[in-house]
Design a protein around this motif. Structure first.
Motif, PDB file in Angstrom:
ATOM      1  N   UNK A  80       0.847  -1.201   0.000  1.00  0.00           N
ATOM      2  CA  UNK A  80       0.000   0.000   0.000  1.00  0.00           C
ATOM      3  C   UNK A  80       0.883   1.252   0.000  1.00  0.00           C
ATOM      4  N   UNK A  81       0.321   2.348  -0.469  1.00  0.00           N
ATOM      5  CA  UNK A  81       1.053   3.611  -0.501  1.00  0.00           C
ATOM      6  C   UNK A  81       0.575   4.526   0.617  1.00  0.00           C
ATOM      7  N   UNK A  82       1.507   5.281   1.204  1.00  0.00           N
ATOM      8  CA  UNK A  82       1.188   6.160   2.329  1.00  0.00           C
ATOM      9  C   UNK A  82       1.882   7.507   2.135  1.00  0.00           C
ATOM     10  N   UNK A  83       1.151   8.567   2.384  1.00  0.00           N
ATOM     11  CA  UNK A  83       1.688   9.926   2.288  1.00  0.00           C
ATOM     12  C   UNK A  83       1.473  10.633   3.618  1.00  0.00           C
ATOM     13  N   UNK A  84       2.539  11.232   4.161  1.00  0.00           N
ATOM     14  CA  UNK A  84       2.410  11.977   5.412  1.00  0.00           C
ATOM     15  C   UNK A  84       2.616  13.468   5.157  1.00  0.00           C
ATOM     16  N   UNK A  85       1.656  14.265   5.633  1.00  0.00           N
ATOM     17  CA  UNK A  85       1.754  15.718   5.573  1.00  0.00           C
ATOM     18  C   UNK A  85       2.392  16.189   6.875  1.00  0.00           C
ATOM     19  N   UNK A  86       3.519  16.878   6.770  1.00  0.00           N
ATOM     20  CA  UNK A  86       4.228  17.297   7.976  1.00  0.00           C
ATOM     21  C   UNK A  86       4.998  16.136   8.569  1.00  0.00           C
ATOM     22  N   UNK A  87       5.916  15.570   7.793  1.00  0.00           N
ATOM     23  CA  UNK A  87       6.562  14.306   8.175  1.00  0.00           C
ATOM     24  C   UNK A  87       7.744  14.480   9.116  1.00  0.00           C
ATOM     25  N   UNK A  88       8.087  15.729   9.462  1.00  0.00           N
ATOM     26  CA  UNK A  88       9.155  16.014  10.429  1.00  0.00           C
ATOM     27  C   UNK A  88      10.446  15.289  10.036  1.00  0.00           C
ATOM     28  N   UNK A  89      11.090  14.613  10.984  1.00  0.00           N
ATOM     29  CA  UNK A  89      12.365  13.953  10.689  1.00  0.00           C
ATOM     30  C   UNK A  89      12.180  12.600  10.007  1.00  0.00           C
ATOM     31  N   UNK A  90      10.920  12.146   9.872  1.00  0.00           N
ATOM     32  CA  UNK A  90      10.652  10.942   9.097  1.00  0.00           C
ATOM     33  C   UNK A  90      10.514   9.653   9.881  1.00  0.00           C
ATOM     34  N   UNK A  91      10.410   9.740  11.210  1.00  0.00           N
ATOM     35  CA  UNK A  91      10.361   8.506  11.997  1.00  0.00           C
ATOM     36  C   UNK A  91       9.094   7.697  11.731  1.00  0.00           C
ATOM     37  N   UNK A  92       7.950   8.385  11.593  1.00  0.00           N
ATOM     38  CA  UNK A  92       6.715   7.653  11.295  1.00  0.00           C
ATOM     39  C   UNK A  92       6.813   6.977   9.929  1.00  0.00           C
ATOM     40  N   UNK A  93       7.306   7.709   8.927  1.00  0.00           N
ATOM     41  CA  UNK A  93       7.450   7.135   7.588  1.00  0.00           C
ATOM     42  C   UNK A  93       8.415   5.945   7.604  1.00  0.00           C
ATOM     43  N   UNK A  94       9.472   6.066   8.379  1.00  0.00           N
ATOM     44  CA  UNK A  94      10.450   4.990   8.479  1.00  0.00           C
ATOM     45  C   UNK A  94       9.817   3.718   9.042  1.00  0.00           C
ATOM     46  N   UNK A  95       9.022   3.868  10.086  1.00  0.00           N
ATOM     47  CA  UNK A  95       8.350   2.710  10.678  1.00  0.00           C
ATOM     48  C   UNK A  95       7.272   2.157   9.747  1.00  0.00           C
ATOM     49  N   UNK A  96       6.589   3.054   9.025  1.00  0.00           N
ATOM     50  CA  UNK A  96       5.564   2.611   8.072  1.00  0.00           C
ATOM     51  C   UNK A  96       6.188   1.801   6.942  1.00  0.00           C
ATOM     52  N   UNK A  97       7.370   2.222   6.519  1.00  0.00           N
ATOM     53  CA  UNK A  97       8.083   1.497   5.463  1.00  0.00           C
ATOM     54  C   UNK A  97       8.443   0.092   5.925  1.00  0.00           C
ATOM     55  N   UNK A  98       8.857  -0.031   7.183  1.00  0.00           N
ATOM     56  CA  UNK A  98       9.180  -1.352   7.738  1.00  0.00           C
ATOM     57  C   UNK A  98       7.963  -2.269   7.730  1.00  0.00           C
ATOM     58  N   UNK A  99       6.773  -1.684   7.873  1.00  0.00           N
ATOM     59  CA  UNK A  99       5.537  -2.471   7.904  1.00  0.00           C
ATOM     60  C   UNK A  99       5.094  -2.923   6.515  1.00  0.00           C
ATOM     61  N   UNK A 100       5.679  -2.335   5.478  1.00  0.00           N
ATOM     62  CA  UNK A 100       5.314  -2.736   4.118  1.00  0.00           C
ATOM     63  C   UNK A 100       4.755  -1.625   3.255  1.00  0.00           C
ATOM     64  N   UNK A 101       4.521  -0.450   3.838  1.00  0.00           N
ATOM     65  CA  UNK A 101       4.024   0.679   3.052  1.00  0.00           C
ATOM     66  C   UNK A 101       5.112   1.212   2.119  1.00  0.00           C
ATOM     67  N   UNK A 102       4.690   1.709   0.972  1.00  0.00           N
ATOM     68  CA  UNK A 102       5.555   2.513   0.100  1.00  0.00           C
ATOM     69  C   UNK A 102       5.259   3.960   0.459  1.00  0.00           C
TER      70      UNK A 102
END
Length: 266
Positions: A80-102
């Motif tokens: 699945x694809x995920x977009x974060x608005x206001x992603x700061x240093x990227x920790x949430x995106x990093x963890x989401x990527x580990x879960x399988x998100x693009x």
């Protein structure tokens, strides 16, 4: 384009708030737009939490994992694809990527965006969510924004743009301050004293649900972000045990901050 909102002065706080008759969303009349210079994010965070965002990385990653667990009840992250608005240093995106998100992100601070790209290898661009030149052309299975949308004066424009980003059946995951919490409900003097000057909109879980419904988004989850019975100056803070307070808070989403997940109708 005509507004879908019907604003009128707040019955108790007409000098401070306009309230939408249709949704119950509160517009903070005293709010001012500010320049978010590059140091804003780190300075604001350290002022509030007594440590820098980078120093708080373990806790922020734990919070990200908890949020992704909430999402997993409604969406399998694999491919699945995920977009974060206001992603700061990227920790949430990093963890989401580990879960399988693009994942992709947008962050106002160029320093934070560069950190996300160079240190974490993430696809993050720097700029304003309202800038058409960097607005994503694709759509996503999930869009996330934590303590972001309240900073924009034009709530309708922001929700229209979020809606454009979401695929049919996609998830919108928000984290927000709440009017349905002990501070505003039982200690409004303190609420207004500490109200951020750059927050234009305040919602309760119910008013956010009504607002999102106008954009074809059905709320499926809402929960307190934390529990603070000591802030409650009414009967709940005085008579309920911590355990009962938590139970009550979970049932009615009674908290100063809350999470909300909505699904875009197919």
């Amino acid at each position: 384009m005509s507004s879908i909102l019907e604003l009128e002065p707040h019955p108790e706080y007409p000098e401070t708030y306009m309230v939408c008759r249709r949704t119950g969303g509160h517009f903070y009349k005293l709010a001012k737009e500010r320049d978010y210079e590059d140091s804003y994010f780190q300075e604001e965070y350290k002022n509030q939490y007594k440590k820098t965002y980078y120093e708080d990385e373990p806790q922020l990653r734990n919070l990200a994992k908890a949020r992704l667990e909430m999402m997993s009840a409604f969406q399998d992250p694999k491919d699945k694809t995920l977009f974060e608005i206001g992603s700061a240093a990227g920790y949430f995106l990093s963890e989401a990527e580990k879960k399988g998100y693009k994942v992709k992100g947008l962050e106002l601070s160029s320093t934070e965006a560069e950190y996300s790209k160079n240190k974490l290898g993430l696809d993050v661009i720097s700029g304003s969510f309202l800038d058409d030149s960097i607005f994503p052309k694709e759509t996503f299975d999930a869009v996330c924004a934590f303590f972001v949308i309240e900073h924009f004066p034009n709530a309708e424009l922001v929700l229209e743009r979020i809606n454009k980003l979401l695929k049919p059946g996609g998830l919108l995951f928000l984290g927000l301050p709440s009017l349905n919490g002990p501070s505003f409900q039982t200690n409004p003097t303190e609420w207004f004293r500490t109200h951020p000057s750059d927050h234009f909109w305040d919602y309760s879980p119910d008013s956010l649900k009504k607002m999102l419904k106008m954009y074809g988004l059905v709320t499926v989850y809402r929960k307190p972000m934390s529990y603070h019975p000591s802030r409650d100056k009414g009967w709940k803070g005085k008579y309920l045990t911590h355990r009962l307070f938590v139970r009550y808070a979970n049932l009615s989403c009674y908290a100063d901050t809350f999470h909300s997940i909505a699904i875009k109708k197919i």
